[in-house]
Design a protein around this motif. Sequence first.
Motif, short mmCIF file in Angstrom:
data_model
loop_
_atom_site.label_atom_id
_atom_site.label_comp_id
_atom_site.label_asym_id
_atom_site.label_seq_id
_atom_site.Cartn_x
_atom_site.Cartn_y
_atom_site.Cartn_z
N MET A 127 6.55 21.39 30.83
CA MET A 127 6.79 20.27 31.72
C MET A 127 5.60 19.31 31.75
SD MET A 127 9.11 19.01 33.53
CE MET A 127 9.57 18.13 34.94
N TRP A 128 4.39 19.86 31.62
CA TRP A 128 3.20 19.02 31.66
C TRP A 128 3.23 18.01 30.52
CZ3 TRP A 128 0.04 18.64 27.51
CH2 TRP A 128 0.09 19.66 26.56
N PHE A 129 3.81 18.41 29.38
CA PHE A 129 3.86 17.53 28.22
C PHE A 129 4.69 16.29 28.51
CE2 PHE A 129 5.52 16.04 24.14
CZ PHE A 129 4.33 15.87 23.45
N VAL A 130 5.77 16.45 29.24
CA VAL A 130 6.61 15.30 29.60
C VAL A 130 5.83 14.31 30.45
CG1 VAL A 130 8.69 14.58 30.86
CG2 VAL A 130 8.75 16.65 29.44
N PHE A 131 5.10 14.85 31.44
CA PHE A 131 4.31 13.97 32.29
C PHE A 131 3.17 13.32 31.52
CE2 PHE A 131 6.32 16.52 35.67
CZ PHE A 131 6.83 15.48 36.42
N LEU A 166 3.19 12.56 28.33
CA LEU A 166 3.83 11.55 27.49
C LEU A 166 4.19 10.31 28.31
CD1 LEU A 166 4.87 10.90 24.64
CD2 LEU A 166 7.04 11.93 25.28
N LEU A 167 4.78 10.53 29.47
CA LEU A 167 5.11 9.41 30.36
C LEU A 167 3.85 8.65 30.79
CD1 LEU A 167 7.90 10.99 32.58
CD2 LEU A 167 8.18 9.13 30.93
N SER A 168 2.78 9.37 31.03
CA SER A 168 1.52 8.75 31.39
C SER A 168 1.04 7.82 30.28
CB SER A 168 0.46 9.82 31.66
OG SER A 168 -0.80 9.23 31.86
N ALA A 169 1.13 8.27 29.05
CA ALA A 169 0.72 7.45 27.90
C ALA A 169 1.59 6.20 27.76
CB ALA A 169 0.76 8.28 26.62
#
Length: 94
Positions: free
Chosen positions: A1-5, A7-10
């Motif tokens: 789940m951290w990866f999704v956040f 990616l969205l942050s980028a």
Amino acid sequence: MWFVFALLSAVFAALTSILAKVGITGVNSNLATAIRTMVVLVMAWGMVFLTNTQGGITAISKKSWLFLILSGLATGASWLCYYRALQIGDASRV
């Protein structure tokens, strides 16, 4: 789940540069930073109240307060420098 956040942050960080470069045209960089900060402030407190986590403010330790305040000061300095650089430079290089 951290990866999704992450990616969205980028994605949002990339959008920030593009939107800010267009929005800062003809606007003092310090004023633009203040406007952006007000929007972030309203959005952040909106999320706190939306998630009903405002009660946790009393449980924050003095050490956490200190480092959160220092982090806020560093963020403010970063944004002031970022908007000034964005105003005088190309968005793709900034």
